[in-house]
Design a protein around this motif. Structure first.
Motif, PDB file in Angstrom:
ATOM      1  N   GLY A 153      -9.341  -6.712  -4.472  1.00  0.00           N
ATOM      2  CA  GLY A 153     -10.741  -6.554  -4.116  1.00  0.00           C
ATOM      3  C   GLY A 153     -11.641  -7.422  -4.979  1.00  0.00           C
ATOM      4  N   ALA A 175      -9.261  -1.513  -2.542  1.00  0.00           N
ATOM      5  CA  ALA A 175      -7.916  -1.959  -2.188  1.00  0.00           C
ATOM      6  C   ALA A 175      -7.467  -3.090  -3.123  1.00  0.00           C
ATOM      7  N   LEU A 188     -11.425   7.853  -0.008  1.00  0.00           N
ATOM      8  CA  LEU A 188     -10.761   6.552  -0.017  1.00  0.00           C
ATOM      9  C   LEU A 188     -11.769   5.474   0.365  1.00  0.00           C
ATOM     10  N   SER A 189     -11.603   4.302  -0.238  1.00  0.00           N
ATOM     11  CA  SER A 189     -12.496   3.185   0.082  1.00  0.00           C
ATOM     12  C   SER A 189     -11.726   1.870   0.073  1.00  0.00           C
ATOM     13  N   GLU A 190     -11.900   1.098   1.133  1.00  0.00           N
ATOM     14  CA  GLU A 190     -11.283  -0.227   1.227  1.00  0.00           C
ATOM     15  C   GLU A 190     -11.793  -1.177   0.140  1.00  0.00           C
ATOM     16  N   ALA A 191     -12.989  -0.939  -0.377  1.00  0.00           N
ATOM     17  CA  ALA A 191     -13.530  -1.795  -1.433  1.00  0.00           C
ATOM     18  C   ALA A 191     -12.677  -1.731  -2.700  1.00  0.00           C
ATOM     19  N   LEU A 202       0.804  -1.219   0.000  1.00  0.00           N
ATOM     20  CA  LEU A 202       0.000   0.000   0.000  1.00  0.00           C
ATOM     21  C   LEU A 202       0.840   1.274   0.000  1.00  0.00           C
ATOM     22  N   SER A 205      -8.756   3.773  -4.117  1.00  0.00           N
ATOM     23  CA  SER A 205      -8.109   2.786  -3.262  1.00  0.00           C
ATOM     24  C   SER A 205      -7.247   3.495  -2.220  1.00  0.00           C
ATOM     25  N   PRO A 206      -7.070   2.891  -1.045  1.00  0.00           N
ATOM     26  CA  PRO A 206      -6.189   3.489  -0.038  1.00  0.00           C
ATOM     27  C   PRO A 206      -4.695   3.349  -0.368  1.00  0.00           C
TER      28      PRO A 206
END
Length: 153
Positions: free
Chosen positions: A79, A76, A71-74, A21, A53-54
């Motif tokens: 996914g 990452a 930002l969205s973890e979905a 990341l 994405s983060p």
């Protein structure tokens, strides 16, 4: 609704000790992001929802667009397609949605929406797929509005 799937630009290679990341764009990637961001900004309406994405390389890519984003973890790495589509509120969102993320998830999303055989579609680094949902003769369709790469922007 219009859905724009934008893959992050070229980034440093992962090393054994580094966190995926935390990878940053290369000089080439910064130029790609700037070109695509300018191209996209000229075409997007006000009120476009931008999600990212983060991963640092994605955030650096979306910064070139010069618009507010979340930002969205979905989004990452690694996914899944269905949570990504739920995040975009596909196909019911009232505004355009830009998702900045990674392969293979973006390519799998393109393949699902266009019903491509094999369930995979390549998306070049820094490139984007612009898809639109419309009704034709009472039947919903997903059509390609544009496929763009940094070299063409």
């Amino acid at each position: 609704m219009d859905l724009i799937l934008w893959r992050h630009a070229h980034a440093e290679d992962a090393d054994a000790e580094g966190e995926d990341l935390d990878r940053v764009l290369t000089g080439r990637g910064e130029k790609e992001a700037a070109r695509m961001g300018a191209w996209l900004d000229r075409r997007l309406p006000e009120g476009t929802k931008v999600l990212c994405s983060p991963a640092r390389r994605c955030e650096q890519t979306v910064l070139a667009l010069g618009r507010k984003y979340k930002l969205s973890e979905a989004l990452a790495p690694d996914g899944e397609v269905d949570p990504l589509l739920a995040l975009a509120q596909w196909p019911d969102a009232r505004q355009h949605v830009v998702l900045v993320g990674h392969q293979p998830t973006l390519g799998r999303t393109v393949a699902k929406l266009l019903e491509l055989p094999g369930g995979e579609c390549p998306v070049r680094k820094g490139g984007l797929w612009w898809l639109r949902r419309r009704d034709r003769d009472g039947e919903p369709q997903t059509v390609v509005v544009a496929v763009m790469t940094p070299e063409l922007a």
